[in-house]
Design a protein around this motif. Structure first.
Motif, PDB file in Angstrom:
ATOM      1  N   GLU A  50       0.838  -1.206   0.000  1.00 19.64           N
ATOM      2  CA  GLU A  50       0.000   0.000   0.000  1.00 19.64           C
ATOM      3  C   GLU A  50       0.872   1.255   0.000  1.00 19.64           C
ATOM      4  N   TYR A  51       1.944   1.243   0.776  1.00 24.44           N
ATOM      5  CA  TYR A  51       2.869   2.381   0.799  1.00 24.44           C
ATOM      6  C   TYR A  51       3.449   2.612  -0.599  1.00 24.44           C
ATOM      7  N   ASN A  52       3.864   1.547  -1.270  1.00 21.30           N
ATOM      8  CA  ASN A  52       4.448   1.676  -2.611  1.00 21.30           C
ATOM      9  C   ASN A  52       3.407   2.113  -3.642  1.00 21.30           C
ATOM     10  N   ARG A  53       2.166   1.648  -3.481  1.00 18.71           N
ATOM     11  CA  ARG A  53       1.091   2.088  -4.381  1.00 18.71           C
ATOM     12  C   ARG A  53       0.882   3.592  -4.231  1.00 18.71           C
ATOM     13  N   GLN A  54       0.845   4.061  -2.988  1.00 12.73           N
ATOM     14  CA  GLN A  54       0.658   5.494  -2.753  1.00 12.73           C
ATOM     15  C   GLN A  54       1.823   6.313  -3.305  1.00 12.73           C
ATOM     16  N   ARG A  55       3.030   5.797  -3.179  1.00 13.47           N
ATOM     17  CA  ARG A  55       4.191   6.499  -3.752  1.00 13.47           C
ATOM     18  C   ARG A  55       4.066   6.581  -5.266  1.00 13.47           C
ATOM     19  N   PHE A  56       3.594   5.481  -5.884  1.00 10.39           N
ATOM     20  CA  PHE A  56       3.435   5.472  -7.335  1.00 10.39           C
ATOM     21  C   PHE A  56       2.332   6.443  -7.756  1.00 10.39           C
ATOM     22  N   ARG A  57       1.238   6.477  -7.017  1.00  4.19           N
ATOM     23  CA  ARG A  57       0.078   7.301  -7.380  1.00  4.19           C
ATOM     24  C   ARG A  57       0.181   8.756  -6.943  1.00  4.19           C
ATOM     25  N   SER A  58       1.198   9.104  -6.204  1.00  2.00           N
ATOM     26  CA  SER A  58       1.345  10.482  -5.732  1.00  2.00           C
ATOM     27  C   SER A  58       1.388  11.417  -6.938  1.00  2.00           C
ATOM     28  N   ASP A  59       0.581  12.510  -6.879  1.00  2.00           N
ATOM     29  CA  ASP A  59       0.555  13.412  -8.028  1.00  2.00           C
ATOM     30  C   ASP A  59       1.561  14.542  -7.918  1.00  2.00           C
ATOM     31  N   ALA A  60       2.330  14.568  -6.882  1.00  2.00           N
ATOM     32  CA  ALA A  60       3.290  15.659  -6.713  1.00  2.00           C
ATOM     33  C   ALA A  60       4.594  15.341  -7.451  1.00  2.00           C
TER      34      ALA A  60
ATOM     35  N   PHE B 129      12.246   7.561 -13.592  1.00  2.00           N
ATOM     36  CA  PHE B 129      12.952   6.440 -12.979  1.00  2.00           C
ATOM     37  C   PHE B 129      12.318   6.080 -11.630  1.00  2.00           C
ATOM     38  N   GLN B 130      12.013   7.100 -10.814  1.00  2.00           N
ATOM     39  CA  GLN B 130      11.402   6.843  -9.509  1.00  2.00           C
ATOM     40  C   GLN B 130      10.007   6.230  -9.652  1.00  2.00           C
ATOM     41  N   LEU B 131       9.251   6.685 -10.651  1.00  2.00           N
ATOM     42  CA  LEU B 131       7.935   6.086 -10.897  1.00  2.00           C
ATOM     43  C   LEU B 131       8.079   4.619 -11.295  1.00  2.00           C
ATOM     44  N   GLY B 132       9.047   4.333 -12.135  1.00  2.00           N
ATOM     45  CA  GLY B 132       9.292   2.945 -12.535  1.00  2.00           C
ATOM     46  C   GLY B 132       9.651   2.070 -11.345  1.00  2.00           C
ATOM     47  N   GLU B 133      10.512   2.580 -10.480  1.00  2.00           N
ATOM     48  CA  GLU B 133      10.872   1.816  -9.275  1.00  2.00           C
ATOM     49  C   GLU B 133       9.664   1.608  -8.358  1.00  2.00           C
ATOM     50  N   ALA B 134       8.869   2.665  -8.165  1.00  2.00           N
ATOM     51  CA  ALA B 134       7.689   2.551  -7.302  1.00  2.00           C
ATOM     52  C   ALA B 134       6.695   1.547  -7.886  1.00  2.00           C
ATOM     53  N   ALA B 135       6.510   1.566  -9.215  1.00  2.00           N
ATOM     54  CA  ALA B 135       5.605   0.604  -9.858  1.00  2.00           C
ATOM     55  C   ALA B 135       6.116  -0.823  -9.669  1.00  2.00           C
ATOM     56  N   GLN B 136       7.415  -1.016  -9.807  1.00  2.00           N
ATOM     57  CA  GLN B 136       7.998  -2.353  -9.619  1.00  2.00           C
ATOM     58  C   GLN B 136       7.780  -2.850  -8.189  1.00  2.00           C
TER      59      GLN B 136
ATOM     60  N   TRP C 194       5.416  -1.829  -6.117  1.00  2.00           N
ATOM     61  CA  TRP C 194       3.985  -1.996  -5.866  1.00  2.00           C
ATOM     62  C   TRP C 194       3.453  -3.258  -6.546  1.00  2.00           C
ATOM     63  N   LEU C 195       3.752  -3.418  -7.834  1.00  2.00           N
ATOM     64  CA  LEU C 195       3.154  -4.505  -8.617  1.00  2.00           C
ATOM     65  C   LEU C 195       3.931  -5.824  -8.527  1.00  2.00           C
ATOM     66  N   ARG C 196       5.206  -5.759  -8.139  1.00  2.00           N
ATOM     67  CA  ARG C 196       6.063  -6.927  -7.946  1.00  2.00           C
ATOM     68  C   ARG C 196       5.956  -7.945  -9.108  1.00  2.00           C
ATOM     69  N   PRO C 197       6.326  -7.520 -10.325  1.00  2.00           N
ATOM     70  CA  PRO C 197       6.197  -8.421 -11.468  1.00  2.00           C
ATOM     71  C   PRO C 197       7.069  -9.671 -11.369  1.00  2.00           C
ATOM     72  N   GLN C 198       8.116  -9.637 -10.555  1.00  2.00           N
ATOM     73  CA  GLN C 198       8.962 -10.810 -10.389  1.00  2.00           C
ATOM     74  C   GLN C 198       8.265 -11.889  -9.549  1.00  2.00           C
ATOM     75  N   ASP C 199       7.226 -11.500  -8.775  1.00  2.00           N
ATOM     76  CA  ASP C 199       6.521 -12.441  -7.899  1.00  2.00           C
ATOM     77  C   ASP C 199       5.118 -12.783  -8.383  1.00  2.00           C
ATOM     78  N   ARG C 200       4.615 -12.061  -9.382  1.00  2.00           N
ATOM     79  CA  ARG C 200       3.219 -12.214  -9.791  1.00  2.00           C
ATOM     80  C   ARG C 200       3.112 -12.524 -11.269  1.00  2.00           C
ATOM     81  N   THR C 201       1.994 -13.188 -11.595  1.00  2.00           N
ATOM     82  CA  THR C 201       1.683 -13.422 -13.006  1.00  2.00           C
ATOM     83  C   THR C 201       1.051 -12.163 -13.583  1.00  2.00           C
ATOM     84  N   LYS C 202       0.931 -12.139 -14.901  1.00  2.00           N
ATOM     85  CA  LYS C 202       0.292 -11.008 -15.560  1.00  2.00           C
ATOM     86  C   LYS C 202      -1.146 -10.843 -15.054  1.00  2.00           C
TER      87      LYS C 202
END
Length: 157
Positions: free
Chosen positions: A20-30, A42-49, A51-59
């Motif tokens: 949830e913390y990472n989702r909020q960081r990704f969604r922050s509009d500031a 770059f920071q948005l990409g890291e926050a998305a990674q 939050w979504l953890r593509p290495q641990d989840r399926t599509k």
């Protein structure tokens, strides 16, 4: 000497809080002050990674995380808070919790006329937010059968 006893850690709850913390960081509009566009990207990409953890989840699981977020966002505020407090893992779980919330709210209502039915309505409060309201509907028999006719808003609380 006995070492201090620590309460057991709920790892799943901890992971949900971090997510949830990472989702909020990704969604922050500031836009971070003093950051260059490439640094922000770059920071948005890291926050998305994180939050979504593509290495641990399926599509499919990643898609469900995004659907869950949007589903929670469009819920009426009281229901949203109630469902979020139970930390659903999937969009299906969130929908089940929202149904439970509605059932609990309806069961709390006492109506003067038992033939009346109370149904939930959502109203827009602007900025994409919705509030939960209730309408009393009276079954009306017509040639086509029973048709619910709204007779006015009803606020249980």
């Amino acid at each position: 000497f006995c070492p201090p006893i620590h309460p057991p850690v709920d790892v799943n709850a901890l992971l949900k809080d971090i997510e949830e913390y990472n989702r909020q960081r990704f969604r922050s509009d500031a836009l971070p002050l003093g950051k260059r566009p490439w640094q922000t990207l770059f920071q948005l990409g890291e926050a998305a990674q994180r939050w979504l953890r593509p290495q641990d989840r399926t599509k499919g699981q990643i898609v469900d995380v995004v659907i869950l977020e949007q589903f929670l966002h469009v819920l009426p505020l009281e229901m949203q808070a109630w469902v979020r407090s139970r930390k659903p893992s999937t969009s299906q779980e969130a929908a089940q919790l929202a149904e439970v919330y509605l059932e609990q709210q309806v069961s709390l209502l006492i109506l003067p006329n038992a033939r009346n039915v109370v149904v939930p309505l959502t109203t827009s409060t602007g900025q994409g937010r919705r509030d939960l309201q209730w309408a009393v509907v009276v079954p009306l028999t017509t040639s086509t059968g029973k048709v619910p006719i709204p007779v006015g808003p009803y606020k249980p609380f």
